[in-house]
Write a protein that holds these residues in place. Sequence first.
Motif, PDB file in Angstrom:
ATOM      1  N   GLY A 240       0.816  -1.205   0.000  1.00 17.53           N
ATOM      2  CA  GLY A 240       0.000   0.000   0.000  1.00 17.53           C
ATOM      3  C   GLY A 240       0.856   1.264   0.000  1.00 17.53           C
ATOM      4  O   GLY A 240       2.017   1.257   0.411  1.00 17.53           O
ATOM      5  N   TYR A 241       0.288   2.360  -0.423  1.00 21.16           N
ATOM      6  CA  TYR A 241       1.034   3.605  -0.546  1.00 21.16           C
ATOM      7  C   TYR A 241       0.064   4.773  -0.418  1.00 21.16           C
ATOM      8  O   TYR A 241      -1.154   4.602  -0.350  1.00 21.16           O
ATOM      9  CB  TYR A 241       1.779   3.662  -1.879  1.00 21.16           C
ATOM     10  CG  TYR A 241       0.888   3.449  -3.095  1.00 21.16           C
ATOM     11  CD1 TYR A 241       0.207   4.511  -3.684  1.00 21.16           C
ATOM     12  CD2 TYR A 241       0.730   2.161  -3.647  1.00 21.16           C
ATOM     13  CE1 TYR A 241      -0.616   4.308  -4.772  1.00 21.16           C
ATOM     14  CE2 TYR A 241      -0.090   1.961  -4.731  1.00 21.16           C
ATOM     15  CZ  TYR A 241      -0.772   3.038  -5.307  1.00 21.16           C
ATOM     16  OH  TYR A 241      -1.585   2.851  -6.388  1.00 21.16           O
ATOM     17  N   LEU A 242       0.622   6.021  -0.397  1.00 21.42           N
ATOM     18  CA  LEU A 242      -0.141   7.261  -0.369  1.00 21.42           C
ATOM     19  C   LEU A 242       0.138   8.058  -1.637  1.00 21.42           C
ATOM     20  O   LEU A 242       1.250   8.006  -2.174  1.00 21.42           O
ATOM     21  CB  LEU A 242       0.228   8.126   0.852  1.00 21.42           C
ATOM     22  CG  LEU A 242      -0.175   7.583   2.222  1.00 21.42           C
ATOM     23  CD1 LEU A 242       0.403   8.476   3.297  1.00 21.42           C
ATOM     24  CD2 LEU A 242      -1.679   7.534   2.342  1.00 21.42           C
ATOM     25  N   TYR A 243      -0.848   8.828  -2.101  1.00 21.14           N
ATOM     26  CA  TYR A 243      -0.656   9.690  -3.263  1.00 21.14           C
ATOM     27  C   TYR A 243      -1.520  10.926  -3.065  1.00 21.14           C
ATOM     28  O   TYR A 243      -2.439  10.965  -2.253  1.00 21.14           O
ATOM     29  CB  TYR A 243      -0.996   8.970  -4.569  1.00 21.14           C
ATOM     30  CG  TYR A 243      -2.429   8.475  -4.650  1.00 21.14           C
ATOM     31  CD1 TYR A 243      -3.421   9.238  -5.256  1.00 21.14           C
ATOM     32  CD2 TYR A 243      -2.776   7.224  -4.120  1.00 21.14           C
ATOM     33  CE1 TYR A 243      -4.723   8.778  -5.332  1.00 21.14           C
ATOM     34  CE2 TYR A 243      -4.074   6.761  -4.189  1.00 21.14           C
ATOM     35  CZ  TYR A 243      -5.055   7.534  -4.787  1.00 21.14           C
ATOM     36  OH  TYR A 243      -6.341   7.085  -4.853  1.00 21.14           O
ATOM     37  N   ILE A 244      -1.211  11.992  -3.853  1.00 20.47           N
ATOM     38  CA  ILE A 244      -1.899  13.289  -3.737  1.00 20.47           C
ATOM     39  C   ILE A 244      -2.264  13.760  -5.131  1.00 20.47           C
ATOM     40  O   ILE A 244      -1.424  13.729  -6.051  1.00 20.47           O
ATOM     41  CB  ILE A 244      -1.005  14.337  -3.043  1.00 20.47           C
ATOM     42  CG1 ILE A 244      -0.635  13.868  -1.623  1.00 20.47           C
ATOM     43  CG2 ILE A 244      -1.685  15.690  -2.988  1.00 20.47           C
ATOM     44  CD1 ILE A 244       0.334  14.793  -0.926  1.00 20.47           C
ATOM     45  N   PHE A 245      -3.519  14.210  -5.302  1.00 21.29           N
ATOM     46  CA  PHE A 245      -3.943  14.811  -6.554  1.00 21.29           C
ATOM     47  C   PHE A 245      -4.761  16.045  -6.232  1.00 21.29           C
ATOM     48  O   PHE A 245      -5.227  16.239  -5.096  1.00 21.29           O
ATOM     49  CB  PHE A 245      -4.745  13.821  -7.409  1.00 21.29           C
ATOM     50  CG  PHE A 245      -6.041  13.380  -6.771  1.00 21.29           C
ATOM     51  CD1 PHE A 245      -7.240  14.016  -7.063  1.00 21.29           C
ATOM     52  CD2 PHE A 245      -6.054  12.313  -5.874  1.00 21.29           C
ATOM     53  CE1 PHE A 245      -8.422  13.602  -6.470  1.00 21.29           C
ATOM     54  CE2 PHE A 245      -7.236  11.906  -5.297  1.00 21.29           C
ATOM     55  CZ  PHE A 245      -8.432  12.550  -5.585  1.00 21.29           C
ATOM     56  N   ASP A 246      -4.932  16.938  -7.225  1.00 23.99           N
ATOM     57  CA  ASP A 246      -5.664  18.179  -6.988  1.00 23.99           C
ATOM     58  C   ASP A 246      -7.091  18.050  -7.500  1.00 23.99           C
ATOM     59  O   ASP A 246      -7.521  16.994  -7.977  1.00 23.99           O
ATOM     60  CB  ASP A 246      -4.940  19.363  -7.629  1.00 23.99           C
ATOM     61  CG  ASP A 246      -4.764  19.198  -9.120  1.00 23.99           C
ATOM     62  OD1 ASP A 246      -5.449  18.359  -9.714  1.00 23.99           O
ATOM     63  OD2 ASP A 246      -3.913  19.911  -9.693  1.00 23.99           O
ATOM     64  N   SER A 247      -7.853  19.145  -7.381  1.00 20.70           N
ATOM     65  CA  SER A 247      -9.268  19.113  -7.766  1.00 20.70           C
ATOM     66  C   SER A 247      -9.463  18.947  -9.264  1.00 20.70           C
ATOM     67  O   SER A 247     -10.551  18.580  -9.713  1.00 20.70           O
ATOM     68  CB  SER A 247      -9.957  20.395  -7.295  1.00 20.70           C
ATOM     69  OG  SER A 247      -9.324  21.517  -7.872  1.00 20.70           O
TER      70      SER A 247
END
Length: 970
Positions: A240-247
């Motif tokens: 498992g991992y974390l990620y970030i995206f914008d609107s």
Amino acid sequence: MFRSRLFLRLFSAILLTLGLFSSAVYLLSVPLIEETAYEIERDASRTILDNVFELVSKIRGGLEEQRAITVESYKTRLRDMVSAAAGSIDHVHARADRGEITREEANRLVAEGLQALRYGSDGYIWATDYNSVILSHPSPDYQGHDKSDLRDNTGRYILPTIIATARREGEGFLTYPWWRPNGDERAPKLSYFRDLPQRGVVVGTGAYLADVDAEVERRKAEAIEDLRQALRNLRIARTGYLYIFDSANRMIIHPNANIENTAFGTLVNPVTGKPIGEELKIAAAKGEPLTYLWDKPDDPGNYAYEKISWVRHFQGFDWYIASSVYVEELRRSSVALGNRILAIAVALMLTGGLLGYVAVRRLVAPLRRLADAAAQVRAGDLNAESGIRRDDEIGLLATAFDGMVGRVRDNIATLDSRVRDRTAALEDANTRLRAAMASQDTARRALAESEGRQRVILDAIPASIAGLDRDERLTFANRRWAELVGRTKAEVIGQALMSIVGRRAHEALAPHLDRCRAGEVVTFEYSLPRGGKTLITKTTLIPHPGADGAVSGLFVLTLDVTDEKQTERQLIEAQRLKAVGQLSGGLAHDFNNLLSIIIGNLSAARERYAGVEGLDAYLEPAQRAGRRGADITGRLLAFSRQQPLKPEPIELCGLLRDMAVLLRRSFPSSIDIHVPGDGPDFWTIADQTQLENALVNLAINARDAMPDGGRLDIAIARRGVTDGLVFDEPVRPDDYLEIRVRDSGVGFTAEALARAVEPFFTTKTQGSGLGLSMVYGFVKQSRGYFQIDSQPGQGAADRGTTVTLLLPRAEPVARLPDLPTPTPLPDALDSGWRGKLALVAEDNDDVRQVMRQQLVELGFSVVEAASGDEAAELIEQIDGLSLLVSDIVMPGLSGIELARRARRLRPALRVVLVSGFSVESGEPPPDAVILRKPWDKRDLVAAIGHASEPARTQAQADAQADARGGGNEA
């Protein structure tokens, strides 16, 4: 053994219990543990997500803080640049003030200097006058033009706003839109400006906020890169991992660098057929996880594996922070844990059955033997024994059983004798109980008498005393405390404190009560309204500990400190006036030296250049102003109690009647003046001239307070003071004369009354404000006391001002014979003194120069000394000295010590002492003459003339000694 019913029951119960327990453990705990383990793993991913969310929040907060620091740094640089520009402007105009360059040249240099002062890429200095005409600007479109019509986006005028703020505050900051150099668009700009009132201009500079934003964006990019590296190394479970995206569904951070900065809005959830990005945003809004099907790296294209994601929306950056982990990985640990628990339960069941068999068998065998012995005892055989010898609980039970049977045998034999002994002991205890009850009655009566005496004592104590329990109910109150709250003792006992003192008072007392309940002794002051006045109390709260050490109640001790507070305030006011007097005296001393120089030089100039036409018209007003300054310093010395006084016996009634004649001639007819008529004489010891001046000052103040007419009463009475009387300070017990000057004028306001005797304070439109301060200083220097009572208003009987003076009383004395009037002195001394040698001792060079010049003009040859020690050496070394003129206050020997030494060495030497104070260092020689600063040439001539008449001076000294003797006699 297997025929024992106890054995079969116990062993069957153990087997059944083990079976049920193992089944229950498995059925109840394993599914729960598996689900809990899964939730823990799942929540762990959310916890990691929350931590990353907090990290992003801190990054945002750090960026905001960095922006504030950057803006403050820009403000500091703007202040420094404006300070440098202001210093340059002051430097150039200072040259013009000194006459080095013309004012036009100074303005040109200032404009060129400001235009040349550039910094950074586009920083410059601008300047404008108070009419919005720009005096300096790098752009010719603004230089020299009126730009008062420039407005910002809200319609506010820019330059008038800056000028108004600068003139009001002295400096300030303002943000407004302004054109960038070589640009057509206006951008927000932060400007700092400062008012230069002595030049009539406002100087400023500014910086574009876009530069600040660029610096913050650079730091934001660095923070995002650090966050990217951290997230790439972070794992949830195994993969498992974390990620970030914008609107906009653009990937900001992802462990796979190839996906970053790409749009993933087209990726679809195979379960719902909707875009993954939109479902993640919906999950973030609901605060719930999103479950969907996805493929694996080792099985691409097969979207059959369930994944779960937590999502949070960070509004500061408009980011969505999401976790991603396979559900299978989260459940793997819980399944393994359930299998292990099942194996442990089976092993425990088998082991428990075996151990139960052994334990039950070991337990049942001795119990059967013990049951057989009990059956024998029940049949009446008291000699039966179990015969069991073991070191466990069964052995202890068997031993106790055998011992009990033996004691039963012994107890049956001794029961009768013990009953008889117990009966005798009971009768003795009843006798002692009756005696104790009689003693308790005696102690109760003694306690009641003691409590009665304590109540009488506490009611007689001059303090308010009460007791409170922990719930703030009054358990005790003496008579004074009940009277303090306006109740009786019976009305307050048992009542809550709030119901007695009221809610408002209880709110003020609550913090102190809380501190006392915490174990602290608390002392505070509280004001109570009583009978139209304010009663000031000092209360001490003392905690009362209970048996367990905790505070179980409070002891209240309240004292009335109203009089002490009033005395303290008056004492502080007296100390303040004394400090102001010391300051005024020091100023008067220094000012007297300056006036001596000014008056002396003006007199010399007026004599030397008397033939210059028109010069006298300038010198005479200057001399008049100098004499006016000397009068002001005399009043300051009066306030500071340092004026030279000539105390003598004065009969006050006659003095007031003489003054009344003069006052009635000068006062308007609308003011009635009343003074004491014929009656007993009232004598005091004071300086008559200063006393007359003080009373005239008070009368004039009263006249000015009654512009429409009124009544002025001046009364005298004898007043004996014992203790407790307070005027401007506590009055020492003695006999005094009380002088009351009362008018029916407008009176003082509370603010004016508090400052009435301060030097230079006045409620009049004209005047120096030294009248009352001089009166106050004279009274204090005469060992008296001063008081003002005033009620604002005019016309009412109880309105107006009353000034009361207390002066020491003296017994009547015979009037002294008048001394011969000295003959008028010429402007210059007799020619017989010309060429005589005079010694001038003065530490101030300019004052010494004035004295030397005047003595030379009078025909003396002059020797100078800058200190008392130097003058003493010259007196010993120089023969033929005829005159010594010395300042009283000097470094080393004082003037009085110098005069005494000179009189011992040269008895015929004439001495003139000069000072603006009264005698500072003791009594001068009896034939020495005091010349007060400032003086003019005629005062010096008169002083030398009196010093040249030793016989007459001695007669004056004898007369003054007789007068002082009469005063002391009184």
